[in-house]
Write an enzyme that holds these catalytic residues in place. Structure first.
Site, PDB file in Angstrom:
ATOM      1  CE  LYS A 115      -4.165   9.729  -9.165  1.00  0.00           C
ATOM      2  NZ  LYS A 115      -5.073   9.455 -10.209  1.00  0.00           N
ATOM      3  CE  LYS A 197      -5.664   3.378  -6.357  1.00  0.00           C
ATOM      4  NZ  LYS A 197      -6.632   3.758  -7.331  1.00  0.00           N
ATOM      5  CE  LYS A 200      -6.597   3.750 -15.573  1.00  0.00           C
ATOM      6  NZ  LYS A 200      -7.247   4.702 -14.675  1.00  0.00           N
TER       7      LYS A 200
HETATM    8  N1  AQP Z   1      -6.972  -1.398  -7.126  1.00  0.00           N
HETATM    9  C1  AQP Z   1      -8.242  -1.184  -7.377  1.00  0.00           C
HETATM   10  N2  AQP Z   1      -9.179  -2.064  -6.945  1.00  0.00           N
HETATM   11  C2  AQP Z   1     -10.495  -1.883  -7.204  1.00  0.00           C
HETATM   12  N3  AQP Z   1     -10.962  -0.823  -7.923  1.00  0.00           N
HETATM   13  C3  AQP Z   1     -10.073   0.084  -8.380  1.00  0.00           C
HETATM   14  N4  AQP Z   1     -10.209   1.215  -9.110  1.00  0.00           N
HETATM   15  C4  AQP Z   1      -8.984   1.758  -9.315  1.00  0.00           C
HETATM   16  N5  AQP Z   1      -8.036   1.010  -8.722  1.00  0.00           N
HETATM   17  C5  AQP Z   1      -8.679  -0.046  -8.139  1.00  0.00           C
HETATM   18  C6  AQP Z   1     -11.471   1.719  -9.624  1.00  0.00           C
HETATM   19  O1  AQP Z   1     -11.347   1.838 -11.031  1.00  0.00           O
HETATM   20  C7  AQP Z   1     -12.160   2.920 -11.490  1.00  0.00           C
HETATM   21  C8  AQP Z   1     -11.384   3.799 -12.437  1.00  0.00           C
HETATM   22  O2  AQP Z   1     -10.492   4.602 -11.765  1.00  0.00           O
HETATM   23  P1  AQP Z   1      -9.708   5.792 -12.447  1.00  0.00           P
HETATM   24  O3  AQP Z   1      -9.511   5.607 -13.887  1.00  0.00           O
HETATM   25  O4  AQP Z   1     -10.309   7.058 -12.002  1.00  0.00           O
HETATM   26  O5  AQP Z   1      -8.340   5.569 -11.808  1.00  0.00           O
HETATM   27  P2  AQP Z   1      -7.917   5.757 -10.319  1.00  0.00           P
HETATM   28  O6  AQP Z   1      -9.014   5.559  -9.341  1.00  0.00           O
HETATM   29  O7  AQP Z   1      -7.187   7.040 -10.226  1.00  0.00           O
HETATM   30  O8  AQP Z   1      -7.000   4.522 -10.073  1.00  0.00           O
HETATM   31  P3  AQP Z   1      -5.931   3.911 -10.988  1.00  0.00           P
HETATM   32  O9  AQP Z   1      -6.560   3.187 -12.112  1.00  0.00           O
HETATM   33  O10 AQP Z   1      -5.061   3.081 -10.152  1.00  0.00           O
HETATM   34  O11 AQP Z   1      -5.118   5.126 -11.545  1.00  0.00           O
HETATM   35  P4  AQP Z   1      -3.977   5.975 -10.823  1.00  0.00           P
HETATM   36  O12 AQP Z   1      -2.773   5.113 -10.729  1.00  0.00           O
HETATM   37  O13 AQP Z   1      -3.783   7.101 -11.782  1.00  0.00           O
HETATM   38  O14 AQP Z   1      -4.461   6.395  -9.485  1.00  0.00           O
HETATM   39  C9  AQP Z   1     -12.677   3.629 -10.242  1.00  0.00           C
HETATM   40  O15 AQP Z   1     -14.007   3.215 -10.010  1.00  0.00           O
HETATM   41  C10 AQP Z   1     -11.782   3.128  -9.156  1.00  0.00           C
HETATM   42  O16 AQP Z   1     -12.430   3.100  -7.897  1.00  0.00           O
END
Ligand code: AQP
Length: 334
Positions: A115, A197, A200
């Site tokens: 990040k 992966k 978002k």
């Molecule tokens: N690609 C993925 N496959 C399986 N699980 C996933 N998680 C995130 N991406 C995947 C799981 O979703 C939950 C929520 O995560 P978050 O809102 O904390 O977001 P994050 O982990 O930062 O991942 P994002 O959604 O992709 O956001 P960004 O782009 O901001 O990093 C967690 O349980 C995570 O493991």
């Protein structure tokens, strides 16, 4: 453990629309746990501001996320669904745990490195101490397990280290949590770069299936999904694109990898991609319908927000008071 029952905490950031990875890696699994655990599912809006957010959008996304939790099947009578910012104990325990966390261990966190590289103009202290707030979230509820996707494993490890460090000084204050990561769906990959992966914050809309995408959009995105050389529907390490689609299809239809490979033997990528799109669209349709219905019921959602924040506060404050006492903060005069 809380009240003699095993407990768990998990949450998601209100930073964007939930994608298929968030659903299959986490939310879908949460629904299966409500009978065996005292559950706390949070919209982690404090975490969300580690990246700059538009205030009106943050409020809208937070409410949409909380509504999606319910639409995806979490019953708010059985699961405590709330906003992190409504329970100040998160921020208070965060401060205390900051004093039990080392700079060195935080600097090794891969999510921070990732990040920070994406937000070079805003590498704030909150981004760096993000895992400490996450540790506070988890430890406040004496969580036995933390159901998350594979990318959060390192954050659960540091939570365990912080808790063990605290317990070694003050006695058995915190339950040491275990990650709860399902084998399938734990890491759903980007449809455009299948070695990364699904995320978002990906700028390419075609890389992710969003939970509220309509059927046509879902099928179009799967049709455009990057696949590997060759034309066979085979799950293997050197075919990350098609393997990702096989896994998604398997979860959406309940079929195993072998069953899927057999079903599409001799068929081409084109036909398979449409089948994946259709299966995902029908898995998401009931969630989308429920979301539509719930979004119109302001009184119901407001009621959930209020009552569940009270429940979360009650349990969180219990742990916080115990921690404050152990540390030596003076008792309040009543
Ligand atoms: N690609 C993925 N496959 C399986 N699980 C996933 N998680 C995130 N991406 C995947 C799981 O979703 C939950 C929520 O995560 P978050 O809102 O904390 O977001 P994050 O982990 O930062 O991942 P994002 O959604 O992709 O956001 P960004 O782009 O901001 O990093 C967690 O349980 C995570 O493991």
């Amino acid at each position: 453990m809380l009240n003699g029952k095993k407990s768990l905490f998990s949450g998601m950031q209100a930073t964007g629309t939930l994608h298929l990875g968030n659903y299959l890696g986490a939310l879908k699994n949460w629904v299966e746990l409500e009978d065996d655990y005292e559950t706390f599912y949070c919209v982690v809006d404090l975490h969300s501001i580690t990246v700059r957010q538009d205030p009106a959008e943050l409020r809208r996304k937070a409410r949409a996320l909380l509504t999606l939790y319910i639409a995806a099947g979490l019953n708010p009578e059985k699961n405590c669904i709330y906003y992190q910012s409504h329970v100040p104990a998160h921020a208070e325990l965060n401060w205390i745990l900051n004093c039990f966390t080392y700079m060195g261990e935080l600097s090794r966190m891969t999510q921070y490195k990732d990040k920070a590289s994406k937000n070079e103009d805003n590498i704030n202290a909150g981004l760096f101490t993000y895992p400490v707030l996450m540790a506070a979230d988890i430890l406040l509820f004496q969580s036995d397990i933390v159901p998350v996707g594979d990318d959060q494993k390192q954050h659960i490890e540091i939570t365990r280290d912080i808790a063990q460090r605290f317990n070694s000084v003050y006695g058995e204050v915190f339950t040491i949590p275990e990650p709860y990561i399902k084998r399938t769906g734990a890491r759903i990959m980007s449809l455009q770069e299948p070695t990364k992966k699904m995320s978002k914050s990906d700028d390419n809309e075609n890389a992710s299936i969003f939970l509220l995408d309509n059927t046509d959009t879902i099928i179009r995105k799967f049709k455009r999904a990057v696949t590997d050389s060759g034309s066979e529907i085979i799950h293997s390490n050197d075919k990350p694109g098609i393997s990702n689609l096989i896994e998604i299809y398997g979860i959406a239809t309940g079929k195993s990898i072998d069953e899927t490979m057999k079903e599409f033997e001799g068929k081409g990528y084109g036909e398979f991609k449409i089948a994946v799109g259709e299966s995902v669209a029908s898995m998401l349709k009931p969630i989308q319908d429920k979301y539509e219905e719930l979004s119109k019921d302001k009184t119901y959602i407001d009621g959930v927000i209020k009552s569940n924040a009270e429940k979360a506060s009650y349990f969180a404050n219990k742990t916080l008071r115990k921690v404050q006492k152990k540390i030596g903060f003076p008792e309040k005069i009543k």
